[in-house]
Design a protein around this motif. Structure first.
Motif, short mmCIF file in Angstrom:
data_model
loop_
_atom_site.label_atom_id
_atom_site.label_comp_id
_atom_site.label_asym_id
_atom_site.label_seq_id
_atom_site.Cartn_x
_atom_site.Cartn_y
_atom_site.Cartn_z
N PHE A 1 -102.82 83.12 9.24
CA PHE A 1 -101.77 84.23 8.77
C PHE A 1 -100.28 83.84 9.63
N THR A 2 -99.39 83.29 8.93
CA THR A 2 -98.25 83.53 9.47
C THR A 2 -96.99 84.85 8.90
N GLY A 3 -96.09 85.74 9.33
CA GLY A 3 -95.47 86.49 8.57
C GLY A 3 -95.60 87.65 9.69
N SER A 4 -94.99 89.20 8.74
CA SER A 4 -94.63 90.14 9.87
C SER A 4 -95.74 91.36 9.85
N VAL A 5 -95.43 91.99 11.32
CA VAL A 5 -96.41 92.50 12.29
C VAL A 5 -97.29 93.68 10.93
N GLN A 6 -96.26 93.94 10.14
CA GLN A 6 -96.99 94.93 8.74
C GLN A 6 -97.71 94.16 7.97
N THR A 7 -97.72 93.03 7.46
CA THR A 7 -98.51 93.02 6.74
C THR A 7 -99.54 92.03 7.35
N GLY A 8 -99.91 91.72 8.66
CA GLY A 8 -100.73 90.83 9.45
C GLY A 8 -101.45 92.30 9.62
N ILE B 1 -104.88 78.00 0.10
CA ILE B 1 -103.61 78.15 0.85
C ILE B 1 -102.97 79.00 -0.31
N LYS B 2 -102.04 80.25 -0.32
CA LYS B 2 -101.21 81.10 -0.30
C LYS B 2 -99.90 81.56 0.29
N PRO B 3 -99.42 80.38 -0.18
CA PRO B 3 -97.74 80.40 0.31
C PRO B 3 -96.61 81.36 -0.12
N SER B 4 -95.48 81.43 0.59
CA SER B 4 -95.11 82.89 0.32
C SER B 4 -94.25 83.15 -1.14
N GLU B 5 -93.93 83.39 -1.53
CA GLU B 5 -93.85 83.66 -3.27
C GLU B 5 -92.27 83.50 -3.75
N ASN B 6 -91.68 83.26 -2.11
CA ASN B 6 -90.03 83.06 -2.43
C ASN B 6 -89.92 81.55 -2.03
N ILE C 1 -101.85 81.20 4.98
CA ILE C 1 -101.41 82.94 4.65
C ILE C 1 -100.21 82.61 4.83
N THR C 2 -98.48 81.75 4.50
CA THR C 2 -97.85 81.66 4.96
C THR C 2 -96.14 81.95 5.06
N PRO C 3 -95.46 82.35 6.03
CA PRO C 3 -94.14 82.97 5.22
C PRO C 3 -93.32 82.17 4.61
N PHE C 4 -91.81 82.66 4.42
CA PHE C 4 -90.98 81.64 3.23
C PHE C 4 -89.91 81.45 4.43
N ASN C 5 -89.94 80.90 5.44
CA ASN C 5 -89.13 80.37 6.34
C ASN C 5 -89.45 79.33 7.08
N SER D 1 -86.87 96.90 16.56
CA SER D 1 -87.16 95.56 15.47
C SER D 1 -87.10 94.67 15.82
N GLU D 2 -87.65 93.38 14.69
CA GLU D 2 -87.46 92.51 14.64
C GLU D 2 -86.02 92.86 13.70
N VAL D 3 -84.94 91.72 13.40
CA VAL D 3 -84.02 92.15 12.40
C VAL D 3 -83.59 91.18 11.51
N VAL E 1 -86.03 83.25 12.47
CA VAL E 1 -86.89 82.71 13.35
C VAL E 1 -87.56 83.34 13.88
N CYS E 2 -88.75 83.39 13.87
CA CYS E 2 -90.57 84.56 14.72
C CYS E 2 -89.42 85.04 16.75
N ILE E 3 -88.57 83.30 16.44
CA ILE E 3 -88.07 83.89 17.94
C ILE E 3 -86.99 83.16 18.29
N GLU F 1 -100.37 84.81 13.65
CA GLU F 1 -98.74 84.52 14.15
C GLU F 1 -98.11 85.70 13.41
N LEU F 2 -97.41 86.91 14.50
CA LEU F 2 -96.59 87.40 13.84
C LEU F 2 -95.31 87.72 14.33
N GLY F 3 -94.23 89.00 13.82
CA GLY F 3 -92.57 89.05 14.78
C GLY F 3 -92.51 88.94 15.97
N SER F 4 -91.07 89.56 16.32
CA SER F 4 -90.69 89.41 17.61
C SER F 4 -89.21 89.69 17.63
P1 NAD Z 1 -93.79 89.05 5.18
O1 NAD Z 1 -94.78 88.96 6.26
O2 NAD Z 1 -93.46 89.66 4.28
O3 NAD Z 1 -94.89 88.07 3.88
C1 NAD Z 1 -96.12 86.42 4.54
C2 NAD Z 1 -96.61 85.84 3.32
O4 NAD Z 1 -98.21 86.99 3.35
C3 NAD Z 1 -96.39 85.80 2.44
O5 NAD Z 1 -97.34 84.71 1.65
C4 NAD Z 1 -96.73 86.58 1.35
O6 NAD Z 1 -96.89 86.82 -0.60
C5 NAD Z 1 -98.16 87.41 1.73
N1 NAD Z 1 -98.66 88.63 2.06
C6 NAD Z 1 -97.67 89.83 1.72
N2 NAD Z 1 -98.68 90.99 1.57
C7 NAD Z 1 -99.91 90.20 1.41
C8 NAD Z 1 -101.45 91.17 1.48
N3 NAD Z 1 -101.32 92.44 1.62
N4 NAD Z 1 -102.98 90.42 1.98
C9 NAD Z 1 -102.38 89.01 1.80
N5 NAD Z 1 -101.13 87.98 1.89
C10 NAD Z 1 -99.59 89.49 1.85
O7 NAD Z 1 -93.23 87.93 6.08
P2 NAD Z 1 -92.27 87.01 5.65
O8 NAD Z 1 -90.79 87.92 4.87
O9 NAD Z 1 -92.75 85.87 4.82
O10 NAD Z 1 -91.92 86.32 6.57
C11 NAD Z 1 -91.09 86.47 8.38
C12 NAD Z 1 -92.12 87.04 8.89
O11 NAD Z 1 -93.16 85.73 9.34
C13 NAD Z 1 -90.99 88.29 10.96
O12 NAD Z 1 -91.88 88.62 10.90
C14 NAD Z 1 -91.30 86.23 11.03
O13 NAD Z 1 -91.68 86.86 12.64
C15 NAD Z 1 -93.21 85.55 10.94
N6 NAD Z 1 -93.28 85.20 11.52
C16 NAD Z 1 -93.77 84.60 12.56
C17 NAD Z 1 -94.11 83.27 13.12
C18 NAD Z 1 -95.12 82.72 13.86
O14 NAD Z 1 -95.70 81.91 14.10
N7 NAD Z 1 -95.34 83.80 15.00
C19 NAD Z 1 -93.73 82.39 12.56
C20 NAD Z 1 -92.76 82.37 10.81
C21 NAD Z 1 -92.27 83.62 10.69
#
Ligand code: NAD
Length: 477
Positions: free
Chosen positions: A225-232, A173-178, A147-151, A377-379, A282-284, A247-250
């Protein structure tokens, strides 16, 4: 582009679609199907077949297919980069950089395919054991959900999919909807390079629908998973018994020591580039800068001077340095956080204006109180907070005053200070005389505290994506 899902190598369309817009002006870039739990079910069934087919490939064959994939991607760099510009809104230069890194990530993963190794176990080192010989091997897990993020849709998906395939797994793979269009093209390319079509599946859709179904599926052995802490946190609370890489935020911090006066112009440039690359998404990204108070004013002057030179605007143009953030909602939130910091006593010394729905000037804010969200928080936007501190110890304490711990940086000529910082800052990576935004794709990369669990970088991802199987022979019977 009309997007589709890839299930067992077939293009799957749906009546219900999600629109993808160009973040710069909101124009329509394409559509993707709104996948749901039924599509995930089909994709996981396909991946189970794919896993069986992956078992037939030797390490050398997996290496060759990944090498071929890297070559194909390299040949299509410009096309992929143009799609990245339209989906993510990153500048063309940033997009070309991401494609180059993705080629490297796949190449590094190809090399790792040859190094999925175990070692001998000395069974006779236990009292009373004789004649037992054996070893352990690293074996693939099976079906891995990515599961991957938009950036960084391309390189961050490669960081999951390429090591997974190198180790012999199959993926959904479930990519970001964006930003799914780039990932669909990547999935096709991996199949074209020679992986069994059943082993590379892409299901598009919303996180709470397609993503959630993937997370909960009992036959998915790991969620990376790479994405936000809340989703993680949501994912880990719902997925049940499986492996997780998170792999979450910072809100990365950097400390500038008192002996750096001569180098302030170079440091200021690095800091600004690290804060404003990809409009701070960027997460960093450099978010919190702590400068020894004896250098505070000089540093602020330098960083403002450099930031003012950055060109903000259309990411399709070569001369643009800073493009838009992903959508209007993100820009609303970022502006609100700047205003909150100011209402708590901070001062905007550069930028701070919104130029359109999604374009925000690169912004430098000084003396940001710790209770402000801009500090805590993460801006994830083009904003850096610069505060003065009176000592190395205070710098370390300030960097650590964060729920996150991905990477941090220190600028100093003092080797003892560098070591102390490296020892005492709680982060997955410490950069000395470099900004926390520095990353190369082969290094171990990941966070502590709320920044995550596990490490990426193909060698380390392969470890996460395999499990150990112990094999023991009794040579006496
Ligand atoms: P996000 O958490 O909103 O979404 C990430 C992915 O999770 C998307 O594909 C989304 O559709 C999916 N998702 C959302 N809710 C879900 C659920 N309930 N179950 C399963 N999947 C779900 O993150 P974003 O806005 O796309 O990306 C930005 C975040 O990603 C920032 O916090 C950034 O720091 C983090 N990030 C971390 C790294 C790293 O390597 N640590 C790298 C890039 C981005």
């Amino acid at each position: 582009m009309k997007g589709y899902m890839l299930i067992a190598g077939k293009k799957v369309f749906k009546k219900e679609e999600i629109e993808i817009h160009f973040p710069y002006d909101g124009s329509l870039v394409g559509t993707i199907p709104r996948g749901d739990s039924k599509d995930v079910e089909l994709a996981v069934e396909s991946a189970k077949v794919g896993f069986e087919k992956m078992k037939e490939l030797t390490a050398y064959e997996r290496f060759r297919i990944l090498e071929r994939a890297a070559r194909l991607l390299s040949k299509r760099s410009r096309k992929f980069a143009q799609l990245l510009v339209m989906e993510v809104g990153k500048t063309i230069n940033e997009a070309m950089g991401e494609v180059g890194r993705a080629v490297n990530t796949i190449t590094l993963s190809a090399e790792e395919a040859k190094r999925v190794l175990g070692e001998e176990v000395r069974f006779d080192a236990a009292p009373g054991v004789k004649g037992k010989v054996g070893f352990y091997r690293r074996v693939p897990l099976g079906v891995i959900g990515c599961i991957t993020p938009f950036n960084f849709p391309l390189n961050l998906t490669c960081h999951k999919v390429a090591p997974a395939l190198a180790a012999g797994n199959a993926v959904v793979i479930k990519p970001s909807e964006n930003t799914s269009l780039t990932v669909i093209k990547l999935g096709e390319l991996l199949i074209e390079a020679g992986f069994p079509p059943e082993a590379v599946n892409v299901v598009t859709g919303y996180g709470e629908e397609a993503g959630d179904a993937l997370v909960r599926h009992p036959d998915v052995r790991m969620i990376t998973f790479t994405g936000s802490v809340q989703t993680g946190k949501i994912i880990m609370s719902r997925g049940g018994l499986k492996k997780y890489a998170m792999e979450l935020g910072s809100n990365a911090g950097v400390y500038i020591d008192k002996d750096q006066k001569e180098k302030l112009p170079q440091i200021a440039e690095k800091v600004a580039r690290g804060g404003f690359a990809l409009a701070g998404q960027v997460c960093i990204s450099v978010q919190r800068v702590f400068v020894h108070s004896s250098l505070f004013e000089d540093f602020v002057k330098e960083v403002v001077e450099f930031t003012r030179k950055l060109k903000v605007g259309d990411p399709r143009l070569e001369e643009t340095d800073v493009g838009p953030v992903i959508d209007k909602g993100a820009a609303d939130r970022i502006m609100e956080w700047i205003e909150e910091a100011v209402s708590l006593g901070a001062e905007v010394v550069c930028g701070g204006k919104r130029l359109s729905d999604t374009l925000i000037e690169p912004t430098v804010v000084i003396n940001v109180p710790r209770e402000a969200r801009l500090f805590r928080s993460e801006v994830f936007g083009p904003v850096i907070a610069v505060n003065g501190v009176n000592s190395l110890e205070e710098g370390i304490e300030a960097v650590n005053d964060s729920p996150y711990g991905l990477q941090a940086g220190i600028f100093t000529d003092n080797i003892k200070a560098a070591f102390k910082f490296a020892e005492e800052v709680e982060c997955g990576g410490i950069m000395v005389n470099e900004i926390p935004t520095f990353r190369v794709d082969q290094m171990p990369y990941g966070g502590v505290k709320e920044s995550g669990i596990g490490r990426e970088g193909p060698k380390f991802a392969v470890e996460e994506m395999t499990e150990i199987k112990t094999i023991c022979f009794d040579t006496t019977l």
